[in-house]
Design a protein around this motif. Structure first.
Motif, PDB file in Angstrom:
ATOM      1  N   ASN A 146       0.855  -1.184   0.000  1.00  0.00           N
ATOM      2  CA  ASN A 146       0.000   0.000   0.000  1.00  0.00           C
ATOM      3  C   ASN A 146       0.891   1.234   0.000  1.00  0.00           C
ATOM      4  N   CYS A 147       1.124   1.811  -1.163  1.00  0.00           N
ATOM      5  CA  CYS A 147       2.069   2.915  -1.280  1.00  0.00           C
ATOM      6  C   CYS A 147       1.371   4.191  -1.716  1.00  0.00           C
ATOM      7  N   SER A 148       0.413   4.632  -0.944  1.00  0.00           N
ATOM      8  CA  SER A 148      -0.272   5.873  -1.262  1.00  0.00           C
ATOM      9  C   SER A 148      -0.482   6.671   0.011  1.00  0.00           C
ATOM     10  N   ALA A 149      -0.561   7.977  -0.169  1.00  0.00           N
ATOM     11  CA  ALA A 149      -0.757   8.856   0.977  1.00  0.00           C
ATOM     12  C   ALA A 149      -2.101   8.560   1.636  1.00  0.00           C
ATOM     13  N   PRO A 150      -2.123   8.482   2.947  1.00  0.00           N
ATOM     14  CA  PRO A 150      -3.386   8.210   3.640  1.00  0.00           C
ATOM     15  C   PRO A 150      -4.327   9.406   3.533  1.00  0.00           C
ATOM     16  N   GLU A 151      -5.609   9.106   3.377  1.00  0.00           N
ATOM     17  CA  GLU A 151      -6.604  10.166   3.249  1.00  0.00           C
ATOM     18  C   GLU A 151      -7.304  10.470   4.565  1.00  0.00           C
ATOM     19  N   THR A 152      -7.265   9.520   5.488  1.00  0.00           N
ATOM     20  CA  THR A 152      -7.942   9.709   6.771  1.00  0.00           C
ATOM     21  C   THR A 152      -7.007   9.312   7.909  1.00  0.00           C
ATOM     22  N   ALA A 153      -7.388   9.731   9.106  1.00  0.00           N
ATOM     23  CA  ALA A 153      -6.614   9.372  10.290  1.00  0.00           C
ATOM     24  C   ALA A 153      -6.617   7.859  10.495  1.00  0.00           C
ATOM     25  N   GLU A 154      -7.737   7.219  10.173  1.00  0.00           N
ATOM     26  CA  GLU A 154      -7.826   5.767  10.315  1.00  0.00           C
ATOM     27  C   GLU A 154      -6.874   5.067   9.333  1.00  0.00           C
ATOM     28  N   ASP A 155      -6.816   5.546   8.094  1.00  0.00           N
ATOM     29  CA  ASP A 155      -5.877   4.982   7.110  1.00  0.00           C
ATOM     30  C   ASP A 155      -4.444   5.134   7.597  1.00  0.00           C
ATOM     31  N   PHE A 156      -4.132   6.309   8.126  1.00  0.00           N
ATOM     32  CA  PHE A 156      -2.787   6.569   8.633  1.00  0.00           C
ATOM     33  C   PHE A 156      -2.458   5.613   9.775  1.00  0.00           C
ATOM     34  N   ALA A 157      -3.357   5.507  10.749  1.00  0.00           N
ATOM     35  CA  ALA A 157      -3.121   4.631  11.899  1.00  0.00           C
ATOM     36  C   ALA A 157      -2.965   3.179  11.466  1.00  0.00           C
ATOM     37  N   LYS A 158      -3.798   2.738  10.530  1.00  0.00           N
ATOM     38  CA  LYS A 158      -3.680   1.353  10.041  1.00  0.00           C
ATOM     39  C   LYS A 158      -2.335   1.112   9.373  1.00  0.00           C
ATOM     40  N   SER A 159      -1.820   2.089   8.651  1.00  0.00           N
ATOM     41  CA  SER A 159      -0.509   1.940   8.013  1.00  0.00           C
ATOM     42  C   SER A 159       0.596   1.829   9.057  1.00  0.00           C
ATOM     43  N   VAL A 160       0.519   2.652  10.093  1.00  0.00           N
ATOM     44  CA  VAL A 160       1.525   2.598  11.162  1.00  0.00           C
ATOM     45  C   VAL A 160       1.430   1.261  11.887  1.00  0.00           C
TER      46      VAL A 160
ATOM     47  N   SER B 136      10.242   1.674   6.161  1.00  0.00           N
ATOM     48  CA  SER B 136       9.167   0.791   5.715  1.00  0.00           C
ATOM     49  C   SER B 136       7.827   1.531   5.775  1.00  0.00           C
ATOM     50  N   LEU B 137       7.610   2.269   6.845  1.00  0.00           N
ATOM     51  CA  LEU B 137       6.385   3.049   6.984  1.00  0.00           C
ATOM     52  C   LEU B 137       6.317   4.146   5.918  1.00  0.00           C
ATOM     53  N   ALA B 138       7.431   4.798   5.637  1.00  0.00           N
ATOM     54  CA  ALA B 138       7.454   5.847   4.602  1.00  0.00           C
ATOM     55  C   ALA B 138       7.057   5.273   3.245  1.00  0.00           C
ATOM     56  N   ARG B 139       7.544   4.073   2.919  1.00  0.00           N
ATOM     57  CA  ARG B 139       7.145   3.422   1.660  1.00  0.00           C
ATOM     58  C   ARG B 139       5.653   3.120   1.667  1.00  0.00           C
ATOM     59  N   ARG B 140       5.169   2.606   2.779  1.00  0.00           N
ATOM     60  CA  ARG B 140       3.754   2.242   2.911  1.00  0.00           C
ATOM     61  C   ARG B 140       2.862   3.475   2.752  1.00  0.00           C
ATOM     62  N   LEU B 141       3.329   4.629   3.206  1.00  0.00           N
ATOM     63  CA  LEU B 141       2.564   5.870   3.127  1.00  0.00           C
ATOM     64  C   LEU B 141       2.763   6.609   1.802  1.00  0.00           C
ATOM     65  N   GLY B 142       3.577   6.038   0.913  1.00  0.00           N
ATOM     66  CA  GLY B 142       3.822   6.676  -0.375  1.00  0.00           C
ATOM     67  C   GLY B 142       4.752   7.868  -0.280  1.00  0.00           C
ATOM     68  N   LEU B 143       5.449   8.011   0.825  1.00  0.00           N
ATOM     69  CA  LEU B 143       6.291   9.176   1.060  1.00  0.00           C
ATOM     70  C   LEU B 143       7.484   9.221   0.117  1.00  0.00           C
TER      71      LEU B 143
END
Length: 152
Positions: A28-42, A123-130
């Motif tokens: 999943n390599c895209s910027a999170p759109e919601t706080a829930e998406d962000f938390a799930k990625s972390v 790894s988290l940066a890749r997952r977040l599309g950073l």
């Protein structure tokens, strides 16, 4: 004679990922759109740290089930420090997401998150599309520099 249940799930997982997608921890390599998406990625990054993809996936799914039912992630994750970090991230997801989106140095911010260390922040940066965003920004700056020197 009774059939033995399969240990490998062919159906969609708890979050709708197909089997091939679930087994790849950083897909999943895209910027999170919601706080829930962000938390799930972390949380997924923490669950996948230092384990095989299938173990990370199962741990993540157990943690998310527990959190969404209002319980602690300790139900799904036996590592006390990581479970505490996951619980904190889930509880503070709105504030963490606001701080992340406002941060000018997102990679540095990721390293301040509980349960995220110097290796897992990448790894988290890749997952977040950073990294894709940083690559695009560097390419744009290079193009602007090239155009600017061509006009001189």
């Amino acid at each position: 004679m009774m059939d033995m249940p399969s240990l490998r799930h062919n159906e969609q997982s708890f979050f709708g990922w197909s089997t091939s997608r679930r087994d790849a921890p950083d897909t999943n390599c895209s910027a999170p759109e919601t706080a829930e998406d962000f938390a799930k990625s972390v949380i997924a990054t923490i669950c996948h740290a230092s384990v095989t993809p299938s173990v990370g996936r199962r741990t993540f799914e157990r943690c998310m089930r527990a959190l969404e039912f209002g319980s602690t992630s300790r139900v799904g994750f036996r590592h006390p420090a990581k479970a505490a970090a996951i619980d904190q991230i889930w509880r503070e997801r709105e504030q963490l997401f606001r701080t992340y989106t406002a941060s000018s140095d997102k990679l540095r911010f990721l390293s301040t998150l509980p349960g995220i260390g110097p290796v897992t922040k990448h790894s988290l940066a890749r997952r977040l599309g950073l990294y894709g965003e940083l690559r695009d920004k560097a390419a744009l700056e290079k193009e602007i520099t090239r155009r600017g020197s061509a006009h001189v």
